[in-house]
Design a protein around this motif. Structure first.
Motif, PDB file in Angstrom:
ATOM      1  N   GLY A 328     -11.375 -27.003  45.603  1.00  0.00           N
ATOM      2  CA  GLY A 328     -11.067 -25.917  45.314  1.00  0.00           C
ATOM      3  C   GLY A 328     -11.841 -24.571  45.066  1.00  0.00           C
ATOM      4  O   GLY A 328     -11.938 -23.086  44.883  1.00  0.00           O
ATOM      5  N   LYS A 329     -13.461 -24.615  45.851  1.00  0.00           N
ATOM      6  CA  LYS A 329     -13.960 -23.493  46.086  1.00  0.00           C
ATOM      7  C   LYS A 329     -13.541 -22.812  47.859  1.00  0.00           C
ATOM      8  O   LYS A 329     -13.496 -23.813  48.635  1.00  0.00           O
ATOM      9  CB  LYS A 329     -15.242 -23.956  45.852  1.00  0.00           C
ATOM     10  N   TYR A 330     -14.951 -21.674  47.746  1.00  0.00           N
ATOM     11  CA  TYR A 330     -14.582 -20.940  49.536  1.00  0.00           C
ATOM     12  C   TYR A 330     -15.715 -20.324  49.380  1.00  0.00           C
ATOM     13  O   TYR A 330     -16.359 -20.176  48.927  1.00  0.00           O
ATOM     14  CB  TYR A 330     -13.191 -21.025  49.612  1.00  0.00           C
ATOM     15  N   TYR A 331     -15.691 -19.847  50.438  1.00  0.00           N
ATOM     16  CA  TYR A 331     -16.653 -18.726  51.092  1.00  0.00           C
ATOM     17  C   TYR A 331     -15.949 -17.578  51.234  1.00  0.00           C
ATOM     18  O   TYR A 331     -15.199 -17.519  51.936  1.00  0.00           O
ATOM     19  CB  TYR A 331     -17.720 -19.398  52.296  1.00  0.00           C
ATOM     20  N   LEU A 332     -16.437 -16.563  51.728  1.00  0.00           N
ATOM     21  CA  LEU A 332     -16.069 -15.325  52.112  1.00  0.00           C
ATOM     22  C   LEU A 332     -16.332 -15.053  53.965  1.00  0.00           C
ATOM     23  O   LEU A 332     -17.549 -15.394  53.816  1.00  0.00           O
ATOM     24  CB  LEU A 332     -15.919 -14.035  51.129  1.00  0.00           C
ATOM     25  N   ASP A 341      -9.622 -23.680  55.122  1.00  0.00           N
ATOM     26  CA  ASP A 341      -9.743 -24.302  53.725  1.00  0.00           C
ATOM     27  C   ASP A 341     -11.013 -24.653  53.761  1.00  0.00           C
ATOM     28  O   ASP A 341     -12.205 -24.901  54.578  1.00  0.00           O
ATOM     29  CB  ASP A 341      -9.146 -25.592  53.353  1.00  0.00           C
ATOM     30  N   GLY A 342     -11.542 -23.462  52.289  1.00  0.00           N
ATOM     31  CA  GLY A 342     -13.073 -23.542  52.442  1.00  0.00           C
ATOM     32  C   GLY A 342     -13.603 -22.172  52.675  1.00  0.00           C
ATOM     33  O   GLY A 342     -14.521 -21.586  52.584  1.00  0.00           O
ATOM     34  N   PHE A 343     -12.832 -21.159  53.538  1.00  0.00           N
ATOM     35  CA  PHE A 343     -13.352 -19.972  53.962  1.00  0.00           C
ATOM     36  C   PHE A 343     -12.549 -18.854  54.209  1.00  0.00           C
ATOM     37  O   PHE A 343     -11.229 -19.174  54.872  1.00  0.00           O
ATOM     38  CB  PHE A 343     -13.104 -20.090  55.406  1.00  0.00           C
ATOM     39  N   ILE A 344     -12.412 -18.197  52.892  1.00  0.00           N
ATOM     40  CA  ILE A 344     -11.032 -17.281  53.305  1.00  0.00           C
ATOM     41  C   ILE A 344     -11.529 -15.773  53.636  1.00  0.00           C
ATOM     42  O   ILE A 344     -12.346 -15.371  53.874  1.00  0.00           O
ATOM     43  CB  ILE A 344     -10.611 -16.913  51.691  1.00  0.00           C
ATOM     44  N   ALA A 345     -10.941 -15.576  55.212  1.00  0.00           N
ATOM     45  CA  ALA A 345     -10.969 -14.318  55.712  1.00  0.00           C
ATOM     46  C   ALA A 345     -10.039 -13.264  55.191  1.00  0.00           C
ATOM     47  O   ALA A 345      -8.794 -13.598  54.624  1.00  0.00           O
ATOM     48  CB  ALA A 345     -10.764 -14.890  57.173  1.00  0.00           C
ATOM     49  N   PRO A 346      -9.895 -12.288  55.887  1.00  0.00           N
ATOM     50  CA  PRO A 346      -9.580 -10.959  55.257  1.00  0.00           C
ATOM     51  C   PRO A 346      -7.901 -10.980  55.961  1.00  0.00           C
ATOM     52  O   PRO A 346      -8.082 -11.313  56.626  1.00  0.00           O
ATOM     53  CB  PRO A 346     -10.469  -9.510  55.576  1.00  0.00           C
ATOM     54  N   PHE A 347      -6.617 -10.028  55.794  1.00  0.00           N
ATOM     55  CA  PHE A 347      -5.505 -10.039  56.166  1.00  0.00           C
ATOM     56  C   PHE A 347      -6.257  -9.270  57.960  1.00  0.00           C
ATOM     57  O   PHE A 347      -6.725  -8.339  57.603  1.00  0.00           O
ATOM     58  CB  PHE A 347      -4.991  -8.922  55.595  1.00  0.00           C
ATOM     59  N   GLN A 348      -5.301  -9.669  58.825  1.00  0.00           N
ATOM     60  CA  GLN A 348      -6.052  -9.296  59.952  1.00  0.00           C
ATOM     61  C   GLN A 348      -4.781  -7.740  60.219  1.00  0.00           C
ATOM     62  O   GLN A 348      -3.714  -7.976  59.444  1.00  0.00           O
ATOM     63  CB  GLN A 348      -5.056 -10.123  61.442  1.00  0.00           C
ATOM     64  N   GLY A 349      -5.379  -6.894  61.063  1.00  0.00           N
ATOM     65  CA  GLY A 349      -4.302  -5.723  61.180  1.00  0.00           C
ATOM     66  C   GLY A 349      -4.766  -5.010  60.203  1.00  0.00           C
ATOM     67  O   GLY A 349      -3.483  -3.961  60.330  1.00  0.00           O
ATOM     68  N   VAL A 350      -5.274  -4.649  58.828  1.00  0.00           N
ATOM     69  CA  VAL A 350      -4.585  -4.239  57.962  1.00  0.00           C
ATOM     70  C   VAL A 350      -6.652  -3.804  57.341  1.00  0.00           C
ATOM     71  O   VAL A 350      -7.165  -4.418  57.792  1.00  0.00           O
ATOM     72  CB  VAL A 350      -4.098  -5.350  57.104  1.00  0.00           C
ATOM     73  N   GLN A 459      -5.134 -27.131  57.550  1.00  0.00           N
ATOM     74  CA  GLN A 459      -6.594 -26.429  57.135  1.00  0.00           C
ATOM     75  C   GLN A 459      -5.836 -24.783  56.982  1.00  0.00           C
ATOM     76  O   GLN A 459      -6.741 -23.961  55.529  1.00  0.00           O
ATOM     77  CB  GLN A 459      -7.382 -26.561  57.439  1.00  0.00           C
ATOM     78  N   GLU A 460      -5.474 -24.012  57.600  1.00  0.00           N
ATOM     79  CA  GLU A 460      -4.778 -22.488  57.466  1.00  0.00           C
ATOM     80  C   GLU A 460      -4.076 -22.070  56.608  1.00  0.00           C
ATOM     81  O   GLU A 460      -3.706 -21.239  55.525  1.00  0.00           O
ATOM     82  CB  GLU A 460      -4.616 -22.340  59.338  1.00  0.00           C
ATOM     83  N   GLN A 461      -2.917 -23.335  56.748  1.00  0.00           N
ATOM     84  CA  GLN A 461      -1.706 -23.107  54.911  1.00  0.00           C
ATOM     85  C   GLN A 461      -1.674 -22.952  54.434  1.00  0.00           C
ATOM     86  O   GLN A 461      -2.319 -21.996  53.363  1.00  0.00           O
ATOM     87  CB  GLN A 461      -0.947 -23.976  55.487  1.00  0.00           C
ATOM     88  N   ILE A 462      -3.177 -23.863  53.559  1.00  0.00           N
ATOM     89  CA  ILE A 462      -3.753 -24.087  52.515  1.00  0.00           C
ATOM     90  C   ILE A 462      -4.422 -22.764  52.462  1.00  0.00           C
ATOM     91  O   ILE A 462      -4.306 -21.904  51.033  1.00  0.00           O
ATOM     92  CB  ILE A 462      -4.323 -25.010  52.411  1.00  0.00           C
ATOM     93  N   ALA A 463      -5.181 -22.547  53.149  1.00  0.00           N
ATOM     94  CA  ALA A 463      -6.029 -20.860  52.873  1.00  0.00           C
ATOM     95  C   ALA A 463      -5.441 -20.514  52.804  1.00  0.00           C
ATOM     96  O   ALA A 463      -5.731 -18.773  52.088  1.00  0.00           O
ATOM     97  CB  ALA A 463      -7.077 -20.735  54.016  1.00  0.00           C
ATOM     98  N   SER A 464      -4.069 -19.737  53.724  1.00  0.00           N
ATOM     99  CA  SER A 464      -3.251 -18.671  53.781  1.00  0.00           C
ATOM    100  C   SER A 464      -2.366 -18.801  52.100  1.00  0.00           C
ATOM    101  O   SER A 464      -2.297 -17.080  51.052  1.00  0.00           O
ATOM    102  CB  SER A 464      -2.214 -18.941  54.862  1.00  0.00           C
TER     103      SER A 464
END
Length: 485
Positions: A328-332, A341-350, A459-464
């Motif tokens: 449940g924890k993550y890095y930016l 999963d574990g790494f949250i990136a910003p929205f692309q193209g914004v 993993q990407e779907q969970i993070a999204s």
């Protein structure tokens, strides 16, 4: 007739006529002794005699100096020159001999004044302490001097020395105590000084300086397991204390990014270490907390390697000991990394960078822009950490002339000392200089995009999904409560 062997007046004639030859009506004077046999007064002795004479004349012209001083202005060379220029405009005759003497007196005063000042400056420079005197002045003198030379406050320095001594990581030698060994290391990495400069400052041989530098480097690196620790699981105070970040980022434990450090590498490796800006560098993967302490450091990757590739290699290699990310924890991470999963990136193209939200475009226009702005503001912590690290240790701004494995270890040691200072001195000047504001964000190049092979993974779907839920809650509060954003 005896001749003084110390000085021969070349313009004097013996009076016998033997030293004069008549040629075409012109007289030619020859020396009574061969030129090679002459012994002239040494240049230094003659110069000292001239200077002494000038100083005497300058001392005798105190009244003239006082006359130059008007309106309590200081006697200066420029005033003497101005007065000499005024004298040039005055027509003189052979009888006006006093004016010529005055002019000579002023010239001598100027020369003496200039020479005396140069001696004073040289004397001050030569009196700067070296060797044991340098250490005594550092540890017993002004706090600002210690902070400038050792890059930390005195009590922080002594605490680090005590740790190294207590754990037998370093030992006192016959001529160099642990305090001086650590000071040698900090002078090199804190000022990017060469071995020759440190030899002069501490009055030790080049071999001694090099040996203690490597010993201290090894000792500080061995502290990395203690001082580079996993982040706390509790929500960071920096997030708890802001309505802009809490409760949206309550499960965020840190920030990850890459840092490029100039590198000195052999010619055969330079193509691999040349980054997108054409600079030879090593790519350093770093993770830090919002308290600006480093969690993990992985230096040594070639500058051409993309950040996402370095992170993937670390995660795939258990030997790298990357801290386990709790459930449940993550890095930016920035746009150069994958959202997983574990790494949250910003929205692309914004729009993402903070400077894009200034002026007339200050307010976000939709939920994704709001998320990206707050994500960027919170992720700025790692840029602050990088800035403090490079300001404290300028050796990281230039490629040092060491073997590459030593260059890697210097990065680790700098981060260890960085954390030690942060824990022992909350009012450190460099940390205070970046808190409460933002620093320039080193965004990835446009072609440094995340590895799309991971884009369709679970993993990407969970993070999204997590990112979307945070964004929706954030935008709803922003629209209905109109918080500070």
């Amino acid at each position: 007739m005896s001749v003084d062997p110390t000085f021969i007046d070349e313009d004097a004639s013996s009076g016998s006529g033997e030293d004069v030859n008549l040629l075409d009506g012109h007289s030619k004077r020859q020396s009574t002794t061969p030129r090679s046999g002459r012994r002239k007064r040494s240049r230094k002795a003659a110069g000292d005699a001239i200077v002494d004479a000038m100083l005497e004349i300058a001392a005798a012209s105190k009244m003239r100096a006082a006359a130059i001083m008007k309106n309590e202005e200081q006697f200066s060379i420029s005033k003497c020159i101005k007065l000499l220029d005024d004298m040039q405009d005055t027509s003189t005759s052979m009888e006006d001999f006093d004016l010529e003497l005055d002019r000579m007196e002023l010239v001598a005063a100027v020369a003496g004044y200039h020479y005396y000042n140069s001696l004073t400056r040289q004397r001050c420079r030569s009196m700067s302490p070296v060797g044991p005197g340098f250490m005594t002045k550092l540890l017993n003198g002004d706090d600002n001097l210690c902070r400038e030379m050792l890059r930390m406050d005195k009590h922080v320095f002594h605490k680090l020395c005590g740790t190294l001594r207590q754990r037998a990581m370093l030992r006192d030698t016959a001529g160099v105590m642990i305090e001086e060994q650590l000071a040698i290391f900090l002078n090199i990495v804190g000022h990017n000084e060469r071995n020759r400069v440190i030899q002069e400052r501490f009055q030790h041989s080049g071999e001694t300086i090099s040996r203690h530098f490597n010993n201290v480097l090894k000792a500080i690196k061995s502290l990395s397991r203690e001082l580079l620790q996993s982040p706390p699981l509790a929500t960071s105070p920096q997030i708890l204390g802001s309505n802009r970040f809490y409760p949206y980022f309550k499960d965020c434990i840190g920030v990850i990014d890459g840092m490029h450090i100039p590198a000195h590498v052999p010619a055969k490796d330079q193509s691999r270490f040349r980054n997108k800006k054409g600079i030879l560098s090593q790519n350093v993967l770093a993770a830090c907390t919002f308290d600006l302490q480093f969690i993990f450091i992985y230096p040594g990757w070639e500058g051409s390697a993309e950040d996402s590739r370095v992170l993937r290699a670390v995660l795939d290699d258990p030997d790298q000991n990357f801290p386990q990310i709790p459930e449940g924890k993550y890095y930016l991470v920035d746009p150069g990394y994958s959202n997983r999963d574990g790494f949250i990136a910003p929205f692309q193209g914004v729009r993402y960078d903070l400077h894009e939200y200034r002026g007339v475009n200050q307010l976000p226009r939709n939920a994704k822009e709001l998320f990206n702005h707050r994500h960027s503001s919170l992720r700025n912590a790692i840029q602050k950490s990088f800035n403090v690290l490079k300001m404290r240790f300028p050796i990281l701004k230039l490629a040092p002339q060491y073997a590459f494995h030593t260059q890697r270890d210097i990065v680790i040691a700098a981060c260890v000392i960085h954390n030690h200072i942060r824990r022992e001195e909350r009012n450190d000047l460099l940390f205070n200089s970046v808190e409460g504001g933002t620093v320039d964000d080193g965004l990835p190049d446009l072609d440094d995009q995340p590895d799309m092979l991971l884009a369709a993974s679970i993993q990407e779907q969970i993070a999204s999904s997590l990112r979307d839920s945070i964004t929706a809650a954030m935008w709803n509060d922003f629209v209905h409560k109109w918080d500070e954003w």
